[in-house]
Write an enzyme that holds these catalytic residues in place. Sequence first.
Site, PDB file in Angstrom:
ATOM      1  N   GLU A 290      -3.733  -9.105   7.245  1.00  0.00           N
ATOM      2  CA  GLU A 290      -4.577  -8.485   6.215  1.00  0.00           C
ATOM      3  C   GLU A 290      -5.253  -7.221   6.723  1.00  0.00           C
ATOM      4  OE1 GLU A 290      -7.291 -11.866   6.047  1.00  0.00           O
ATOM      5  OE2 GLU A 290      -6.305 -12.487   4.213  1.00  0.00           O
ATOM      6  N   CYS A 361     -33.808  10.567   1.095  1.00  0.00           N
ATOM      7  CA  CYS A 361     -35.173  10.432   1.592  1.00  0.00           C
ATOM      8  C   CYS A 361     -35.244   9.253   2.534  1.00  0.00           C
ATOM      9  CB  CYS A 361     -36.133  10.236   0.433  1.00  0.00           C
ATOM     10  SG  CYS A 361     -36.457  11.782  -0.373  1.00  0.00           S
TER      11      CYS A 361
HETATM   12  C1  LIG Z   1     -12.621  -7.503   6.397  1.00  0.00           C
HETATM   13  C2  LIG Z   1     -11.490  -8.443   6.457  1.00  0.00           C
HETATM   14  C3  LIG Z   1     -10.190  -7.959   6.642  1.00  0.00           C
HETATM   15  C4  LIG Z   1      -9.882  -6.512   6.910  1.00  0.00           C
HETATM   16  O1  LIG Z   1     -10.460  -6.083   8.089  1.00  0.00           O
HETATM   17  P1  LIG Z   1     -10.101  -4.618   8.689  1.00  0.00           P
HETATM   18  O2  LIG Z   1     -10.967  -4.530   9.897  1.00  0.00           O
HETATM   19  O3  LIG Z   1     -10.482  -3.637   7.643  1.00  0.00           O
HETATM   20  O4  LIG Z   1      -8.661  -4.614   8.972  1.00  0.00           O
HETATM   21  C5  LIG Z   1      -9.163  -8.865   6.612  1.00  0.00           C
HETATM   22  N1  LIG Z   1      -9.392 -10.182   6.398  1.00  0.00           N
HETATM   23  C6  LIG Z   1     -10.638 -10.675   6.199  1.00  0.00           C
HETATM   24  C7  LIG Z   1     -10.818 -12.125   5.961  1.00  0.00           C
HETATM   25  C8  LIG Z   1     -11.720  -9.832   6.241  1.00  0.00           C
HETATM   26  O5  LIG Z   1     -12.950 -10.333   6.063  1.00  0.00           O
END
Ligand SMILES: *Cc1c(COP(=O)(O)O)cnc(C)c1O
Length: 443
Positions: A290, A361
């Site tokens: 992901e 600000c």
């Molecule tokens: C934030 C997150 C990602 C993506 O993270 P990156 O550092 O942007 O690659 C993937 N999986 C989960 C569960 C996340 O919380």
Amino acid sequence: MYLHGTSKINALGHLEIGGCDTVELKQTYSTPLYIVDEALVRQRCREYMDAFKASGLAFQVAYASKAFCVMAMCRLAEEEGLSLDVVSEGELYTALQAGFPAQRIHFHGNNKTMDELEMAIEAKIGCFVADNFTELHMLQALAADKGVSVNVLLRVTPGVEAHTHEYISTGQIDSKFGFDIGNGSAFEAVELASRSLNLNLLGVHSHIGSQIFEVEGFQLAIERVAAFSADVKERLDVTFKVINLGGGFGIRYTDEDTPLLVSDYVRAITDAVKQYFAGIYTQLPEIWVEPGRSIVGDAGTTLYTVGTSKDIPGVRKYVAVDGGMTDNPRPALYGSKYEAMLANRGNDAAEETVSIAGKCCESGDMLIWDAELPKVQSGDLLAVACTGAYNYAMASNYNRIRRPAVVFVHNGRGDLVVKRETLQDLISCDVIPERITKEPSYK
Ligand SMILES: *Cc1c(COP(=O)(O)O)cnc(C)c1O
């Protein structure tokens, strides 16, 4: 400033991205402006897809849309064959409205509401990444109510926490996310999910951190998830079809950052899966990742116009731009570092050290401390690199500053993908109750 992707200095000495002169982009769209190098986003998507194809394993690459979630970006991810992670009804709605296939959408989050779960079930999304027991019970009840079966991954914490250059192999138990493997709650969750009639348990998910530059954290997480999988297989006769290893792959913001190639991260992950699961399963699990930041981060550049400056002799020179923490809260939130250049004078040598302030600000409203730049003048264009991830996504209307427009640039063409907010937009949700007069009444 490091020039990412298609960025270069053109014959006029201007910063050019995707074949578009940033000075012209300012004339057309005004500033502050988020510019996204479409070719670089597509290249990053392909690096992930190609690396997984080369591994021979079944896989999905899900773009973590929280990094930058707008309809055009969902389309881009779709075209490149990626899946999509969403974390709220708003991200889900954006993806569905963009025509993203529901089957390739995964729903994350530690506190999904009934409404969100229902919306996602009705949309027939591909999978829920369940985070806790409350959610498992809610999901089972909702799915039973609707007479459907929903796919579920369980978010587990393998006890590995990766930070940029090191990882901590214990201590992750104290997290708001997921079921802990070490204390037995992950095992209990597998028992519950696999017994729930309307839940189809696909496997487990682990996400160990963000902006990671080493592969050891991923390898250790895979080793622990594999040991857990073996335990679950032996004691419950449950086999995971999918192992999701999350995101967190690092990118280069400044020269302090030393990311690996996408293909190196992916190879380390797929090799570790092959190594640790070979003795457990006859068929290797499907691997999902992901990436968020590493898909869009270095493809983004923010263009500002320089306004005022304040020189404090012997202390510091502040140069203020027409945006700030409202379009990029990361320096204020995390102390994040960025690089900048004068986009209208790309060939001028650095002459002074200045600190770039925003217009809010708030003393903490700083974008860059100690940037080396040519003598900065009012009206100059300042480009800040690597703002594609967690900038527009985290933008706010603090001080009622309008959120900037976003343009995708590609082969000399710039296309608006998010319009600049109008003053009318700012008050569009405001309501003045009847009993509070509209006309001046204090005399
Ligand atoms: C934030 C997150 C990602 C993506 O993270 P990156 O550092 O942007 O690659 C993937 N999986 C989960 C569960 C996340 O919380």
